[in-house]
Design an enzyme around this catalytic site. Structure first.
Site, short mmCIF file in Angstrom:
data_model
loop_
_atom_site.label_atom_id
_atom_site.label_comp_id
_atom_site.label_asym_id
_atom_site.label_seq_id
_atom_site.Cartn_x
_atom_site.Cartn_y
_atom_site.Cartn_z
CB THR A 91 26.14 29.10 34.96
OG1 THR A 91 24.74 29.11 35.21
CG2 THR A 91 26.52 27.87 34.16
CB CYS B 254 52.52 49.56 36.10
SG CYS B 254 53.61 50.31 37.27
CB THR C 158 39.55 41.92 40.47
OG1 THR C 158 40.76 42.31 39.82
CG2 THR C 158 38.80 43.17 40.90
#
Ligand SMILES: *Cc1c(COP(=O)(O)O)cnc(C)c1O
Length: 407
Positions: free
Chosen positions: A245, A331, A77
């Site tokens: 990080t 879905c 994403t």
């Protein structure tokens, strides 16, 4: 080995981490916990070295020549957002037109919608009944203002594998950047950033037996050197493209998962393809009126998307609680909208609502395949026995011509 229930057949949604992946990750939570950006002590160097090994492993999986072309992210994403928004922002003076398809993942579609609100123009190419994009449509949609084409490698619902090589030849000839969300197909079908002339590629670890919450964006560094505007401001990690990080244990696991796929992917795909075909053959042996959604050959080895006519997909899912898979209705969200992918393929609401997506993968067994085929067949027959429409159909009545009483 005894069958464990429920049977997992939803490998497009996520995959379990391979035990070899988990084992490789573990030391990086405890004794090797360093920050990969710590340049002045051994803890940092150890972490940095592990990240660089993973970078090479992921680079090899996509066919990248230079490991520095791999930018680690939190998943696909984020990679889709970074690729599309990053290119749009960086190249906006060059043009404001983007080409994509109607069957992309929401991470691509919603990103494009956002850019439309900001003044970009997006062409959404439709697909054929088989779920394939026609490269000629891409060619005809290219304009002097086009800066990016984004087409997925394989669709997450119907498994259709797109002609990226043909599209890449077109975009490269026109000097337009080419992005692909390769999440579903990577390591399962042939893929190579050079052969396909890809400039940006989104990947995620949790669809390839790695951990969740880690992924990568491939960003080409030469011929052409692709530039993107970063979405996050901060320490300038990942060559200035993605600050934050690094999640070292997850990246190490992602690398291991990539290495396993490079070594075992082709053989694994063959085995899974046979199991998928076995599932279909066994279903076809027991049921009529099945419709396979998506191209029959140009599809992921582990994908089978079938409409069981006269049966509501949701009702069938309730009846087969011992199998974990998805329907063509639910879905995309919590709502019961028929799948936009099936819709884009010209499949009517009835058949879309009757569809089930089976996703097979690394840990699927023949025994599970047979169990699922037999259970689904039994339940479909039972549901059809209760369906007056199926009965009428069997009696030869053309349902299209029936005049239903008005209410
Ligand atoms: C799962 C998936 C994504 C999203 O990936 P995340 O890592 O879960 O954000 C994007 N594209 C496709 C095709 C997917 O199947």
């Amino acid at each position: 080995m005894a069958l464990q229930l429920p049977v997992y057949m939803d490998y497009h949604a996520t995959t379990p981490a391979d035990p070899r992946v988990v084992e490789t990750m573990l030391p990086y939570f405890t004794e090797k916990f360093g920050n990969a950006a710590s340049r002045n002590h051994a803890f940092g160097w150890t972490a940095e070295e592990a990240v660089s090994v993973a970078r090479e492993q992921v680079a090899r999986l996509v066919g990248a020549k230079n490991p520095k072309e791999i930018v680690f992210t939190s998943g696909a994403t984020e990679s889709d957002n970074l690729a599309i928004k990053g290119v749009a922002e960086f190249y906006k003076d060059k043009g404001n037109h983007i080409i994509t398809t109607t069957i992309e993942h929401k991470a691509v579609l919603d990103t494009c919608k956002r850019l439309e609100k900001e003044g970009f123009e997006v062409t959404y190419l439709s697909v054929g009944k088989d779920g394939l994009v026609d490269p000629d449509d891409v060619k005809n949609a290219l304009t002097d203002k086009t800066i990016l084409v984004s087409v997925m490698l394989a669709n997450n619902e119907v498994g259709t594998v797109q002609p990226l090589e043909e599209i890449g030849a077109l975009t490269r000839a026109r000097g337009v950047l080419f992005h692909s969300d390769a999440v579903q197909g990577l390591g399962k079908v042939p893929f190579d950033v050079e052969r396909m002339n890809l400039d940006l590629v989104s990947i995620t670890a949790h669809k390839m037996y790695g951990p969740k919450g880690v992924g990568a964006l491939y960003v080409r560094r030469s011929k052409p050197r692709v530039r993107i505007t970063a979405m996050l401001d901060g320490g300038g990690h990942e060559f200035g493209m993605r600050s934050g990080t690094l999640n070292v244990p997850a990246i190490v696991g992602f690398g291991k998962a990539a290495q396993i796929l490079v070594e075992e992917g082709p053989a694994e795909s063959e085995r899974i393809r046979k199991q998928r075909d076995r599932l279909l053959t066994r279903l076809e042996g027991q049921l009529d009126e099945l419709k396979i959604n998506g191209h029959r050959e140009k599809r992921l080895p582990g994908n089978l998307n079938i409409s069981f006519a006269f049966v509501e997909g949701e009702a069938l899912l309730m009846a087969i609680k011992d199998v974990a898979c998805s329907s063509g209705s639910a879905c995309t969200s919590a709502s019961l909208e028929p799948s936009y992918v099936l819709h884009a393929m010209g499949i009517g609401d009835d058949l879309a609502h009757s569809s089930i997506r089976f996703g097979l993968g690394r840990f699927t067994t023949d025994e599970e395949v047979d169990f699922v085929a037999d259970l689904v067949s039994t339940k479909v027959k039972k549901l059809r026995d209760m369906s007056p429409l199926y009965e009428m159909h069997k009696e030869g009545i053309d349902l299209q011509t029936v005049e239903w009483a008005a209410h």
